[in-house]
Each structure stands twice: as C-alpha cells, then as structure tokens.
Design an enzyme around this catalytic site. Structure first.
Site, short mmCIF file in Angstrom:
data_model
loop_
_atom_site.label_atom_id
_atom_site.label_comp_id
_atom_site.label_asym_id
_atom_site.label_seq_id
_atom_site.Cartn_x
_atom_site.Cartn_y
_atom_site.Cartn_z
N PRO A 52 0.80 -1.22 0.00
CA PRO A 52 0.00 0.00 0.00
C PRO A 52 0.84 1.28 0.00
O PRO A 52 0.51 2.25 -0.69
CB PRO A 52 -0.82 -0.12 1.29
CG PRO A 52 -0.91 -1.59 1.53
CD PRO A 52 0.42 -2.13 1.10
N TYR A 53 1.93 1.25 0.75
CA TYR A 53 2.82 2.42 0.81
C TYR A 53 3.41 2.70 -0.57
O TYR A 53 3.38 3.83 -1.07
CB TYR A 53 3.93 2.17 1.82
CG TYR A 53 4.93 3.31 1.95
CD1 TYR A 53 4.66 4.41 2.75
CD2 TYR A 53 6.13 3.28 1.25
CE1 TYR A 53 5.57 5.45 2.86
CE2 TYR A 53 7.05 4.31 1.35
CZ TYR A 53 6.76 5.40 2.16
OH TYR A 53 7.67 6.43 2.26
N HIS A 54 3.95 1.68 -1.21
CA HIS A 54 4.59 1.85 -2.51
C HIS A 54 3.58 2.28 -3.57
O HIS A 54 3.89 3.12 -4.41
CB HIS A 54 5.28 0.55 -2.92
CG HIS A 54 6.47 0.20 -2.08
ND1 HIS A 54 7.76 0.23 -2.56
CD2 HIS A 54 6.57 -0.16 -0.77
CE1 HIS A 54 8.60 -0.11 -1.58
NE2 HIS A 54 7.89 -0.36 -0.50
N SER A 94 0.83 3.98 -3.04
CA SER A 94 0.43 5.37 -2.76
C SER A 94 1.49 6.35 -3.26
O SER A 94 1.16 7.42 -3.80
CB SER A 94 0.19 5.56 -1.26
OG SER A 94 1.40 5.50 -0.52
#
Length: 267
Positions: free
Chosen positions: A160-162, A164
């Site tokens: 999810p971080y990557h 986003s």
C-alpha cells in the site's frame, strides 16, 4: 559555501511537520524568514516544533499551530481556513505527511490498512491541493510533495505504501501540467531514501535499537556513506520552493536518496 534562502513574508504550510522530515522543513523555512504552519495529530509535538520554529526565526515570528488528522476532510478544511484567516494567503504547500504499515494481500486487515495509507499518503494530498489552488494562484506559489524511493521499487509486504507513492508521483506530474499554464503554480516531488526519523518504529513496529541498526546499515550500502537526515530533505524542499533558484522546475521528481536507487539490488 552554505546557501541562505530568503522566504521573508512567505506563508508555508507543511503537513506532518510535528516530527521528522516535516519538522526539519518547518525549521528551515522559519530560519529563512517565512511564516510557517506546523500541523500534526499530536498537540504536544506540534507545540514543540512550533516553538523551535519561532526560536530560529530571524524576527521571532510565531509559528501557527494546527492540530488535526489529514484523513478527515474537515480537519483539512480547518488547516487551510485557519492559515488564510491568520496570514491572509498561502505561498507554498509542502505535502509531507505520510504513513506505512507492514501487510500482505492475504492478511485479514489488508484493506483496512490499504485504505488508511491511501487516505494519508494520497487522498489528503489531492484534497489539500484542491483546497489550496485558489490561494496559490493568487501568489503564483508552488507545491512540493514528499514521495519516496518506494515509488520506484516494489515490495512484498509494504505494497500500500509503494502504491500510494507511485500514484503521488503521477499526481505531481498531472498537476504540474494542469496548474502551470492555468494558474502559474509549480508542482514538484522529492523522493527521499532512508532518512533517520521514527518512521521505522511507527510503520514496521521496530524498537529504537532495531531502527537505529537499520539506518546504520545504510552507511555500508549508500554511496554517500550515511543515511539521510531531515535537513537533507529540507534543503531540497527549500531549493524547489525558491522561484529564484528553481523557477524553471515543475513536474520534476527529484531524487534525494543518498544513492539508494543507484545501488538497490547490488548489495
């Protein structure tokens, strides 16, 4: 030779500025004469950084404190409205607030974490940009988004971080293309590598010792021989925010990673 920026009379909103990179950015702008807006979810931390900003300000300008949660649109509205009510304008928006969580696609809470991270890292940036356009158009201001080298590198348990951050890079380019001709607003992004903050403790549940060890490992990997410091990113933000120094830059994705992308996968 050190570079001294002059942001006298500029009004700068820095999200996620109650600690880490954001705090470093706020302090550098304050030191350069700007009126800074310090915001975060923890009131005590916001107050601490605001005091630090006032102390380094050449004219002892009082930093504006706004406590709020950027995943809440009402808090985003209050951040911008309070800034304009206090200073009458906005010159620079630094979208720095971000979050990450370890999770795998088959985890039962994956979607919950995914939604939270997208709301924090992407949706808040889109919303605040939307809110700030009328004010930045009046000042011919600019926007700097703090992305990550993670936008360029896949991950098996941090997706999810990557995702986003990859979306944030594209949003940056789209807004540069849209807001430049229409409103004379420049929009750029910065991709930091490992920067010594508390992020590994908050995103990966590491303790202080484990976090320090992780950062120390970058000294053996990064070509510059050390992890980043908040000041490294703050200096890059100040450069991009300066219409004198970087007036020809927009839609740029500036890598400030100590060589992370150059050596990834090599060691």
């Amino acid at each position: 030779m050190s570079v001294n920026y002059d942001f006298t009379d500029k009004v700068v909103v820095i999200t996620g500025s109650s600690s880490g990179i954001g705090a470093g950015i706020a302090q550098l702008f304050a030191k350069s004469g700007a009126n800074v807006v310090v915001t975060g979810r923890n009131g005590d931390r916001v107050a601490k950084v605001a005091k630090q900003c006032t102390n380094v300000s050449p004219k002892q300008l009082t930093a504006l404190e706004v406590v709020g949660d950027l995943t809440n649109n009402e808090d985003c509205n209050r951040l911008i409205d309070t800034t304009v009510q206090t200073f009458g304008k906005i010159d620079i928006l630094v979208n720095n607030a971000g979050s990450g969580r370890l999770t795998s696609i088959d985890d039962s809470d994956y979607m919950e974490k995914f939604v939270f991270i997208m709301q924090t890292n992407l949706n808040s940036v889109v919303y605040l940009t939307h809110k700030c356009v009328p004010y930045l158009a009046k000042t011919r201001g600019n926007i700097i988004n703090i992305s990550s080298v993670g936008s360029k590198i896949p991950s098996s348990r941090f997706s999810p971080y990557h995702i986003s951050k990859a979306a944030l890079d594209m949003f940056t380019k789209c807004m540069a293309a849209e807001l430049g001709p229409k409103h004379h607003i420049r929009v750029n992004a910065i991709l930091p590598g490992y920067v010594r903050t508390d992020i590994l403790m908050t995103s990966m549940s590491l303790n202080r010792t484990e976090s320090d060890q992780k950062f120390d490992q970058t000294a053996d990997i990064y070509p510059v021989g050390r992890p980043g410091q908040p000041q490294d990113i703050a200096n890059t933000v100040a450069y991009l925010a300066s219409n004198t120094e970087a007036g020809f830059l927009t839609g740029s994705i500036v890598v400030a990673d100590g060589g992370h992308l150059a050596v990834v996968g090599l060691k």
